[in-house]
Design a protein around this motif. Sequence first.
Motif, short mmCIF file in Angstrom:
data_model
loop_
_atom_site.label_atom_id
_atom_site.label_comp_id
_atom_site.label_asym_id
_atom_site.label_seq_id
_atom_site.Cartn_x
_atom_site.Cartn_y
_atom_site.Cartn_z
N THR A 153 34.30 44.27 39.15
CA THR A 153 34.04 43.56 37.90
C THR A 153 34.69 44.25 36.71
OG1 THR A 153 32.00 44.72 37.24
CG2 THR A 153 31.79 42.91 38.84
N GLY A 154 35.03 45.53 36.86
CA GLY A 154 35.60 46.29 35.75
C GLY A 154 34.55 46.91 34.84
N TRP A 155 33.27 46.66 35.15
CA TRP A 155 32.18 47.20 34.32
C TRP A 155 32.04 48.70 34.52
CZ3 TRP A 155 27.40 49.58 35.33
CH2 TRP A 155 26.48 49.60 34.28
N LYS A 156 31.96 49.44 33.39
CA LYS A 156 31.80 50.90 33.47
C LYS A 156 30.65 51.36 32.56
CE LYS A 156 35.36 51.78 36.18
NZ LYS A 156 36.62 52.31 35.67
N GLY A 157 29.76 50.42 32.24
CA GLY A 157 28.61 50.80 31.42
C GLY A 157 28.71 50.35 29.98
N GLU A 158 29.63 49.42 29.67
CA GLU A 158 29.84 48.99 28.28
C GLU A 158 28.77 48.02 27.79
OE1 GLU A 158 33.75 49.45 30.53
OE2 GLU A 158 31.85 48.39 30.82
N THR B 208 41.33 38.04 33.68
CA THR B 208 42.22 39.11 33.22
C THR B 208 43.40 39.26 34.18
OG1 THR B 208 41.08 40.83 34.49
CG2 THR B 208 40.23 40.36 32.27
N LYS B 209 44.41 40.04 33.78
CA LYS B 209 45.57 40.28 34.64
C LYS B 209 45.16 40.93 35.94
CE LYS B 209 49.14 40.73 31.05
NZ LYS B 209 50.12 41.63 30.41
N GLU B 210 44.21 41.89 35.84
CA GLU B 210 43.74 42.58 37.04
C GLU B 210 43.05 41.61 38.00
OE1 GLU B 210 43.17 43.57 33.96
OE2 GLU B 210 44.37 45.42 33.84
N GLU B 211 42.29 40.67 37.43
CA GLU B 211 41.59 39.70 38.27
C GLU B 211 42.56 38.73 38.93
OE1 GLU B 211 37.37 39.71 35.78
OE2 GLU B 211 38.89 38.17 35.39
N LYS B 212 43.63 38.40 38.21
CA LYS B 212 44.65 37.54 38.80
C LYS B 212 45.30 38.24 39.99
CE LYS B 212 45.79 34.92 34.62
NZ LYS B 212 46.80 34.66 33.57
N GLN B 213 45.49 39.57 39.85
CA GLN B 213 46.09 40.34 40.94
C GLN B 213 45.14 40.38 42.14
OE1 GLN B 213 47.11 44.34 39.81
NE2 GLN B 213 48.39 44.68 41.60
N GLN B 214 43.83 40.50 41.86
CA GLN B 214 42.86 40.49 42.93
C GLN B 214 42.87 39.15 43.67
OE1 GLN B 214 39.45 41.66 40.49
NE2 GLN B 214 39.16 43.44 41.79
N MET B 215 43.03 38.08 42.91
CA MET B 215 43.08 36.76 43.52
C MET B 215 44.29 36.62 44.44
SD MET B 215 40.67 34.53 42.91
CE MET B 215 41.29 32.85 42.77
N ALA B 216 45.39 37.29 44.06
CA ALA B 216 46.60 37.23 44.87
C ALA B 216 46.38 37.85 46.24
CB ALA B 216 47.75 37.94 44.16
N GLU B 217 45.37 38.75 46.35
CA GLU B 217 45.06 39.38 47.63
C GLU B 217 44.46 38.38 48.61
OE1 GLU B 217 45.19 42.80 48.86
OE2 GLU B 217 46.78 42.59 47.40
N LYS B 218 43.93 37.28 48.08
CA LYS B 218 43.20 36.34 48.93
C LYS B 218 44.07 35.78 50.05
CE LYS B 218 40.25 32.29 48.72
NZ LYS B 218 39.53 31.33 47.87
N ALA C 137 24.38 41.87 25.02
CA ALA C 137 25.49 41.49 25.89
C ALA C 137 25.25 42.10 27.26
CB ALA C 137 26.81 41.98 25.31
N SER C 138 25.46 41.29 28.31
CA SER C 138 25.13 41.76 29.66
C SER C 138 26.14 41.26 30.68
CB SER C 138 23.73 41.26 30.06
OG SER C 138 22.75 41.65 29.14
N ILE C 139 26.15 41.93 31.81
CA ILE C 139 26.86 41.44 32.98
C ILE C 139 25.83 41.27 34.08
CG2 ILE C 139 27.42 43.76 33.85
CD1 ILE C 139 30.01 42.60 34.97
#
Length: 494
Positions: A186-191, A388-398, A296-298
Motif C-alpha cells: 500500500t505504500g503506508w509507512k505510518g503517515e 500511482t506510478k508504483e501501483e501501475k507497475q504492480q498491476m503490470a506484474e499481473k 485521515a486513515s488507511i
Amino acid sequence: MEFELIAKTFMGLEQVLAQELTQLGANNIQIGRRMVSFTGDKELMYRANFQLHTAIRILKPIAKFRAKSADDVYNEIQKIDWKLYIEEGKTFSVDSVVYSEEFRNSRFVTYKVKDAIVDQFREKTGKRPNISVSNPDIRLNIHVAEYDCTLSLDSSGESLHRRGYRQESVEAPLNEVLAAGMILMTGWKGETDFIDPMCGSGTLPIEAALIARNMAPGVFRQGYAFEKWPDFDADLFDHIYNDDSQEKEFEHHIYGYDIDMKAVNTARLNVRATGLTKDITIEQADFKDFKKPENASIMVTNPPYGERISTPNLLQTYKMIGERLKHQFMNNDAWILSYREECFEQIGLKPSIKIPVYNGSLECEFRKYAIFDGKLKNFREEGGIVKTKEEKQQMAEKHRFKKEREFKKKLDAEETVDTDDIRSYTFKNHFTKDLERNNDRRKERSTKKDDRGAGKRDRGDRGFDRSKKSFDKGNKRGGRDFGKRRKDFEHDED
C-alpha cells in the motif's frame, strides 16, 4: 567478504522483498519465483534474518552442481569438506525441494544427502553426526530443478513468519509475512491512522505498528539457525540486535476491530506481548456499525472468504463492506484481500488497482478502493490520484503472475519445507454454482469411465521471554521505548 544469499518468500511478494533488500544495502539483487537472490556479507545475512518483514527464510548456497542420478548427488555431496560446517557432536537436518522428472521423491534426495555426509564423517573420524529433525544445530537445504542442484545452509531455522509475539491464535490466522507484504504494497509507512475492521488475532495491526516504527520483526524471536554455526559472530549480532537507531516515532494510531470477542481478546493478548499497546487499540465492533474516522486513515483488511459463513451471509457481508466504505470512508483508501470474484462483485465499488497475491495455495487479489465524493472525472480534475506510478507497475506484474498456473502443483512439492508457512483453507461449497459445476464434472467422469469399461518447519536471555510474555527490564532494548511499553503490557486491562 560478500557471498551469495537467497531470501525465500510467498508468490506475489517478490517485488516488495526486493525493495526491502535494496533498502537494507544488498547487492546484485535478482527477482525469481518465490525468492530473491542477492549478495552481502555476514552482517547483511544477520540483518536480513532480523529486519526483513517479507522473507520466510534466508539461505546461503555452498555448492551448485548438476546431477543426473542419485549417485551423482551422493558423489557431489561427498566432495564437500563437511567438518567446515558440522562440528563434532553437532546434529543436522536436510530439507529437499525437488522439481525434476528424474528425482520425483524429495525424501529420496534427502536420504542421499544425509548418507553422503554421514559416510564422510564415518570414514574420516570413525564417528557419525546425529540427525535431528525437530531442533538440529545445522540445517541444510537442497533445491533440485531438473538436473541443477543448489545446496545451501539455512541461516534462519524456524520460518521467519514466526515472529514470536503470537501468544494465541484464531482459526486460519493471516500469515505475518503476508500481512507485512500487504501493508508494504500500500505504500503506508505510518503517515496516517491505520484501521483493520476485521482484525482476527491482530496480525495486520501488529505488523503495521512494526512498519510504522521501523522496528525489526525479529526482536521477539528466540533465536536463528546461524547462531549455531562454527563462524557465528556473537558480538556482531548483539550489535545488530540492540541497535534501535533506525526506529521512528509514530504520531498516529492503529485500530483493530472484530465482531468476535474471542478474537478481540486474542488480538489484545498478542498486542500486549509486543509492548505496543500505546500504538494499537483493539475493540469489539461490527463492521456494519463502522463510522467515518476523525483523522485521515488507511484501511487494510482480510475478510472471510467463505470458510465459516453461510452463502447469503457471506455475500451480504461484502455488500455491507461496500456500503460502509462508500458512505463512511470518503477521501480515504481501503485495501481488501479476498479470494472469490463473487465476493468482490458484492462490494459494488470500482477498484483502482488489483494485485494478485497467493494466500497459501489460493490465488487471491489485493484490491485498492480510492473512496471519494462525486464523479471520478471531477476527482481527477481536482488533483486526486487514483493510481500511482508504483501501483501501475504492480498491476503490470499481473500478466506475468497469471501465466504461472503450475504454481499450485509445485507448491505441493515444496510443502515439506515450509508447511507451517502456508495458511490453508477448507471450503464447504458456499456457492451453489460451484456445487452444481462439481456435480456435473462427477457425472461426466463417471460416464467416461463407463464408456471405457473401467468401473474401478534461545533468545530467552535477549529481551522477549515466552514464559513471562514480557520484555526483560535489564535488556538494552528495553531502554528507550520498551521500558515505557512494559508498563502497558503488565497493567493494561481489557
